[in-house]
Design a protein around this motif. Structure first.
Motif, PDB file in Angstrom:
ATOM      1  N   ARG A   2      42.703  44.212  42.277  1.00  0.00           N
ATOM      2  CA  ARG A   2      42.453  42.849  41.821  1.00  0.00           C
ATOM      3  C   ARG A   2      43.618  42.365  40.940  1.00  0.00           C
ATOM      4  O   ARG A   2      44.196  43.149  40.183  1.00  0.00           O
ATOM      5  N   THR A   4      45.550  38.542  39.143  1.00  0.00           N
ATOM      6  CA  THR A   4      45.383  37.149  38.736  1.00  0.00           C
ATOM      7  C   THR A   4      46.390  36.271  39.476  1.00  0.00           C
ATOM      8  O   THR A   4      47.576  36.586  39.530  1.00  0.00           O
ATOM      9  N   ARG A  13      42.648  32.215  39.332  1.00  0.00           N
ATOM     10  CA  ARG A  13      41.611  32.992  40.020  1.00  0.00           C
ATOM     11  C   ARG A  13      41.989  34.469  40.006  1.00  0.00           C
ATOM     12  O   ARG A  13      43.162  34.818  40.030  1.00  0.00           O
ATOM     13  N   VAL A  14      40.971  35.307  39.988  1.00  0.00           N
ATOM     14  CA  VAL A  14      41.185  36.750  40.120  1.00  0.00           C
ATOM     15  C   VAL A  14      40.716  37.151  41.513  1.00  0.00           C
ATOM     16  O   VAL A  14      39.559  36.891  41.884  1.00  0.00           O
ATOM     17  N   GLU A  15      41.624  37.724  42.294  1.00  0.00           N
ATOM     18  CA  GLU A  15      41.345  37.973  43.712  1.00  0.00           C
ATOM     19  C   GLU A  15      41.773  39.373  44.113  1.00  0.00           C
ATOM     20  O   GLU A  15      42.551  40.022  43.417  1.00  0.00           O
ATOM     21  N   ASN A  16      41.291  39.777  45.282  1.00  0.00           N
ATOM     22  CA  ASN A  16      41.769  41.035  45.848  1.00  0.00           C
ATOM     23  C   ASN A  16      43.111  40.812  46.524  1.00  0.00           C
ATOM     24  O   ASN A  16      43.295  39.841  47.259  1.00  0.00           O
ATOM     25  N   GLU A 122      45.383  45.073  38.173  1.00  0.00           N
ATOM     26  CA  GLU A 122      45.013  46.479  37.963  1.00  0.00           C
ATOM     27  C   GLU A 122      46.220  47.408  38.021  1.00  0.00           C
ATOM     28  O   GLU A 122      46.229  48.475  37.412  1.00  0.00           O
ATOM     29  N   THR A 323      39.252  40.643  26.956  1.00  0.00           N
ATOM     30  CA  THR A 323      38.448  40.394  28.150  1.00  0.00           C
ATOM     31  C   THR A 323      38.776  41.425  29.214  1.00  0.00           C
ATOM     32  O   THR A 323      39.759  42.155  29.102  1.00  0.00           O
ATOM     33  N   ASP A 324      37.948  41.485  30.255  1.00  0.00           N
ATOM     34  CA  ASP A 324      38.334  42.235  31.453  1.00  0.00           C
ATOM     35  C   ASP A 324      38.958  41.243  32.439  1.00  0.00           C
ATOM     36  O   ASP A 324      39.114  40.057  32.124  1.00  0.00           O
ATOM     37  N   LEU A 325      39.294  41.715  33.640  1.00  0.00           N
ATOM     38  CA  LEU A 325      39.964  40.812  34.578  1.00  0.00           C
ATOM     39  C   LEU A 325      39.091  39.610  34.938  1.00  0.00           C
ATOM     40  O   LEU A 325      39.601  38.490  35.100  1.00  0.00           O
ATOM     41  N   ASP A 326      37.788  39.828  35.040  1.00  0.00           N
ATOM     42  CA  ASP A 326      36.908  38.704  35.390  1.00  0.00           C
ATOM     43  C   ASP A 326      37.015  37.562  34.398  1.00  0.00           C
ATOM     44  O   ASP A 326      36.834  36.396  34.748  1.00  0.00           O
ATOM     45  N   GLY A 327      37.320  37.905  33.168  1.00  0.00           N
ATOM     46  CA  GLY A 327      37.359  36.874  32.132  1.00  0.00           C
ATOM     47  C   GLY A 327      38.710  36.192  31.986  1.00  0.00           C
ATOM     48  O   GLY A 327      38.876  35.334  31.103  1.00  0.00           O
TER      49      GLY A 327
END
Lengths: 347, 347
Positions: A2, A4, A13-16, A122, A323-327
């Protein structure tokens, strides 16, 4: 993995994305354990056009080396490392002079110029790993990680501002901007011995941290009123050195207005303008000088790290949220709204 | 007495004006024995509007003290003296730092800012005589007078360019401009130890004098072609220091183009522009610096004079013509037409 991506102004956005792989024998793969959002990320966040995206984001990180190309010799699998925001070989003529941001190696680049890599992710492929990465003598969960992470950009950038401005025991300093770089420019000026350090900023929590870092005076006013306040604080003469950590034209104009004859404006805020007044009526008449640019933070890591390791300074205090990546998308918005000073990311 | 007045572009006249008189106790009256026309006089000669005239002209002179106010202590009747182009008290905080062109005394001024005084005349009232005038240990008819006269502006200005640019044994230097200041910037860079001194100029007689003063290379080309030539001469890297002795925008753009990452443009040509590119695409990206301004030549007189007195250097070679006051209007035109490099005036 993942990562940003910025698709345009206000659209993060955070994406694969595909996992990074070794492409050159001088590459390393790094599993990121700490990264962050930079004040300079807010420039595209405010104005990026959709046709210029999506762009991979993040240029400050600490991580663990997972793999290395066959020519990498200075770091190895399992090492915790920090990366400056500029990729450099650390051996060319400019690197040897401490100007790593002008490294002449063909693969030298800013992270922001690497279309498939970024620190808000990551993992990352690190070009020129021997030159770029610096091993850290702590564990990934060390309490020193936030401070060590500032070596990747904001502390080194604030320090570069102060060094480029010639700050020493005999110079009065004014810092314009109470973002992370401005506050760490205060810390840097203090470290270099400046006795008077005026911080121009209006966000109380930030200027309080600035005072903790060494600011002797805080001027919340801007424009003509701010200029008058700094002149009052400097016996009417103006300040020897301005550390300009904003990058917008009003900050430049303010810098010119508060400078002492013969003084220097050291800019590390990325200029959001190309043309500016430098003629007889602005810089020339009183021999005002202009310095600064993208900070060769790689040049300063070895010098600054011991002060962090022994606890003499704590630049990591600029992180006021985690934060984590989602945040990450919310972190951008919080920083844009000035709800957060600087957000640490634990991927 | 007779004095030079400019009535507008291309219109210089020598006329009878009232004799100068002591107005302040710190004044001196000086009978001028040698003066000259400056390259900077050519800016108004090219563009002065009639409504801004007439203006008294001349800011470089040597002369004999005829009278002094009661508070003058460092020069006396009969002394031969040289005056810098800026009036200063030589005691304020800025003068003590060697920045006499920012002297904080209320009477501090440029000669060009004194509406009733000028050096292209038979005599002049000198404000702040103790601070401004420097006694010369020669007779008015000494063969050293032309070289000593360059201490009033052009040599000190070229030297200020080199000092402000940080020229030393380890810097390569490029001088833009083959006028008197540019040529004396070459001499100054040589004096400060620079090994490579590239002179950008296209007037053979002048660049030949530049070679005599220490230029190692001459580049007659301008613009992109000139930039490429300097890059060729510097191993593709560009030059450490540019001494910009012209003041027009193309010279500034040329300076940016030939500069080495981390290098410095030191300007002493009075900028004929106010805005100029200084953003990411010009100065910022490679930490290019900007320095210079009106030269505090007063600060350099004591340092430079011994080299003239003992014959080590001969900056007076920039004078290639001599005239009396009647010939001053023609001297302006000859310099504007580049028939003369710099005209000495014997009133």
């Amino acid at each position: 993995m993942r990562a940003t991506l910025m698709y345009g102004a206000g659209d993060v956005r955070v994406e694969n994305v595909p996992d990074p792989v070794i492409k050159h024998p001088t590459d390393a793969l790094v599993r990121i354990t700490a990264s962050c959002v930079c004040g300079s990320d807010l420039h595209p966040y405010g104005q990026m056009k959709p046709q210029d995206g999506p762009a991979r984001m993040g240029h400050e990180f600490i991580g663990v080396v997972e793999d290395t190309g066959p020519e990498v010799t200075t770091v190895k699998r399992g090492d915790l490392v920090v990366a400056p925001f500029a990729i450099s070989d650390n051996t060319c003529v400019f690197c040897r002079e401490g100007l790593h941001t002008s490294c002449s190696h063909p693969q030298a680049n800013f992270w922001d110029g690497e279309p498939e890599e970024g620190g808000q992710a990551e993992a990352v492929r690190v070009p020129l790993a021997d030159g770029t990465l610096v091993k850290l003598p702590v564990a990934p969960d060390s309490a020193l990680v936030p401070s060590l992470l500032t070596l990747s950009d904001v502390f080194g950038t604030g320090y570069h501002a102060a060094v480029s401005g010639g700050v020493n025991e005999r110079t009065g300093v004014t810092v314009i901007g109470d973002g992370a770089v401005g506050l760490l420019a205060v810390l840097s000026a203090k470290r270099l011995g400046a006795e008077q350090i005026i911080l121009m900023g209006r966000h109380r929590a930030r200027t309080d941290l600035g005072r903790e870092f060494g600011a002797t005076d805080v001027v919340p006013a801007r424009g003509e009123e701010g200029i008058a306040a700094v002149r009052d604080l400097t016996g009417g003469q103006g300040t020897h050195v301005v550390l300009e950590a904003v990058g917008h034209m009003p900050a430049y104009e303010q810098a010119v207005g508060i400078l002492r004859p013969g003084g220097v404006i050291s800019r590390v805020g990325v200029p959001q303008y190309e043309e500016a007044p430098i003629g007889f009526g602005s810089l020339f008449r009183h021999n005002l000088r202009l310095a600064g640019g993208p900070a060769p933070v790689r040049a300063h890591i070895e010098e600054l790290m011991p002060d962090i390791l022994d606890g003499a300074i704590d630049p990591g205090k600029v992180f006021d949220a985690t934060t984590d990546l989602d945040g990450v998308p919310a972190a951008y918005q919080d920083m844009a709204d000035r709800k957060s000073l600087k957000v640490l990311i634990k991927p």
